[in-house]
Write a protein that holds these residues in place. Structure first.
Motif, mmCIF file in Angstrom:
data_model
loop_
_atom_site.group_PDB
_atom_site.id
_atom_site.type_symbol
_atom_site.label_atom_id
_atom_site.label_comp_id
_atom_site.label_asym_id
_atom_site.label_seq_id
_atom_site.Cartn_x
_atom_site.Cartn_y
_atom_site.Cartn_z
ATOM 1 N N THR A 146 -0.390 3.554 8.014
ATOM 2 C CA THR A 146 0.215 4.866 7.795
ATOM 3 C C THR A 146 0.392 5.129 6.304
ATOM 4 O OG1 THR A 146 1.407 4.734 9.893
ATOM 5 C CG2 THR A 146 2.227 6.312 8.280
ATOM 6 N N ASP A 147 0.003 6.316 5.883
ATOM 7 C CA ASP A 147 0.214 6.780 4.507
ATOM 8 C C ASP A 147 1.624 7.384 4.464
ATOM 9 O OD1 ASP A 147 0.150 7.875 2.013
ATOM 10 O OD2 ASP A 147 -1.674 9.046 2.305
ATOM 11 N N TRP A 148 2.637 6.551 4.254
ATOM 12 C CA TRP A 148 4.024 6.958 4.470
ATOM 13 C C TRP A 148 4.439 8.192 3.674
ATOM 14 C CZ3 TRP A 148 6.564 5.741 8.575
ATOM 15 C CH2 TRP A 148 6.237 4.552 9.251
ATOM 16 N N ARG A 178 2.778 10.678 3.053
ATOM 17 C CA ARG A 178 2.105 11.845 3.613
ATOM 18 C C ARG A 178 1.939 11.734 5.127
ATOM 19 N NH1 ARG A 178 -3.295 12.786 0.300
ATOM 20 N NH2 ARG A 178 -3.606 10.566 0.806
ATOM 21 N N ARG A 179 2.838 10.975 5.780
ATOM 22 C CA ARG A 179 2.704 10.806 7.216
ATOM 23 C C ARG A 179 2.773 12.166 7.921
ATOM 24 N NH1 ARG A 179 7.612 8.885 5.582
ATOM 25 N NH2 ARG A 179 9.486 9.567 6.690
ATOM 26 N N ARG A 186 -0.404 11.220 8.215
ATOM 27 C CA ARG A 186 -1.725 10.800 7.750
ATOM 28 C C ARG A 186 -1.830 9.272 7.705
ATOM 29 N NH1 ARG A 186 -5.108 14.064 4.681
ATOM 30 N NH2 ARG A 186 -5.446 12.356 3.222
ATOM 31 N N GLN A 187 -3.031 8.792 7.982
ATOM 32 C CA GLN A 187 -3.335 7.372 7.890
ATOM 33 C C GLN A 187 -4.293 7.163 6.714
ATOM 34 O OE1 GLN A 187 -1.844 5.233 10.451
ATOM 35 N NE2 GLN A 187 -0.791 7.197 10.724
ATOM 36 N N MET A 188 -4.408 5.906 6.266
ATOM 37 C CA MET A 188 -5.309 5.627 5.156
ATOM 38 C C MET A 188 -5.874 4.214 5.299
ATOM 39 S SD MET A 188 -2.637 4.987 1.997
ATOM 40 C CE MET A 188 -1.520 3.594 1.997
ATOM 41 N N ASP A 248 -6.426 0.569 3.994
ATOM 42 C CA ASP A 248 -5.732 -0.385 3.131
ATOM 43 C C ASP A 248 -6.269 -1.774 3.440
ATOM 44 O OD1 ASP A 248 -3.826 -2.290 2.072
ATOM 45 O OD2 ASP A 248 -2.438 -0.609 1.788
ATOM 46 N N GLY A 299 -3.646 -3.259 5.971
ATOM 47 C CA GLY A 299 -4.057 -2.396 7.077
ATOM 48 C C GLY A 299 -4.409 -3.192 8.325
ATOM 49 N N TYR A 302 -7.347 15.974 7.355
ATOM 50 C CA TYR A 302 -8.227 15.169 6.511
ATOM 51 C C TYR A 302 -9.407 15.920 5.895
ATOM 52 C CZ TYR A 302 -5.694 11.353 8.774
ATOM 53 O OH TYR A 302 -4.693 10.524 9.228
#
Length: 222
Positions: free
Chosen positions: A119-121, A123-124, A126-128, A130, A134, A184
């Motif tokens: 999780t892209d915290w 900008r949640r 959204r995922q990213m 890592d 990850g 996205y």
């Protein structure tokens, strides 16, 4: 910059989108724009699970689709069957195929994406990707058709894992975001379709009661 999320406006309830029912499970064709389970706040109470439970109060969710994604959702009839179906998911014995329309022409036309997601915290939701912390995620893809007029491709996607937004991030990582993806895709791709062009088309698994293989299909609406 991505636009703020629009207010939740679920599609009208036009009757239960039931594909299959027996004593153990239900298979439904969720419309795009409908939450699978309730969101936060009373304004997000309307969802597939709530609609199903009006007729099948014992029905329980086993897995989810993103609100914007349409297609097949499996529900269990009771806690024991929920456990059995959840184990099949954990054992990767439930196979799934999605259809999507993505920007551009895929080269090569088939392959796999194996990228860890988290999780892209800031900008949640959204995922990213890592590579440090990850969680593993794997998707097989194959291009079915390239439309020169729209410069987009119809793609079959088979996720072997079930990470949040996995297919959306994996297609983005290839440089081919899904049309209509408000989270996205760049603006031109986001505006190229009236909805997220992602549909859960097919499910196949051993029935938890009989162990016989079963398959279900929901026709793609785009």
């Amino acid at each position: 910059m991505f636009p703020p999320p629009s207010p939740y406006q679920p599609p009208p309830d036009q009757g239960l989108p039931l594909i299959y029912v027996d004593e153990a499970l239900l298979v439904l064709d969720k419309p795009a724009g409908l939450l699978t389970v309730p969101g936060r706040g009373p304004e997000k109470a309307d969802c597939l699970a709530a609609r199903v439970q009006k007729l099948f109060p014992e029905a329980l969710i086993v897995h989810r689709l993103d609100m914007e994604t349409s297609g097949l959702v499996l529900m269990a009839r009771g806690p024991a069957m929920q456990r059995a179906l959840s184990q099949l998911f954990e054992q990767r014995r439930i196979n799934k195929r999605y259809l999507a329309r993505v920007a551009g022409r895929l080269t090569p036309e088939r392959g796999a994406v194996n990228l860890p997601l988290i999780t892209d915290w800031p900008r949640r939701p959204r995922q990213m990707v890592d590579h440090g912390i990850g969680k593993p995620s794997l998707t097989h893809y194959s291009s079915l058709h390239f439309d020169a007029a729209t410069q987009s491709s119809r793609v079959a996607l088979e996720p072997l894992t079930g990470r949040s937004h996995q297919l959306r991030v994996h297609m983005l990582s290839l440089g081919h975001p899904i049309l209509g993806d408000a989270l996205y895709a760049p603006e031109a791709v986001r505006l190229a379709a009236p909805r997220l062009m992602l549909h859960a088309e097919w499910l196949g698994f051993p029935h938890p009661d009989s162990t016989e293989p079963v398959e279900f299909t929901a026709p793609c609406p785009f």
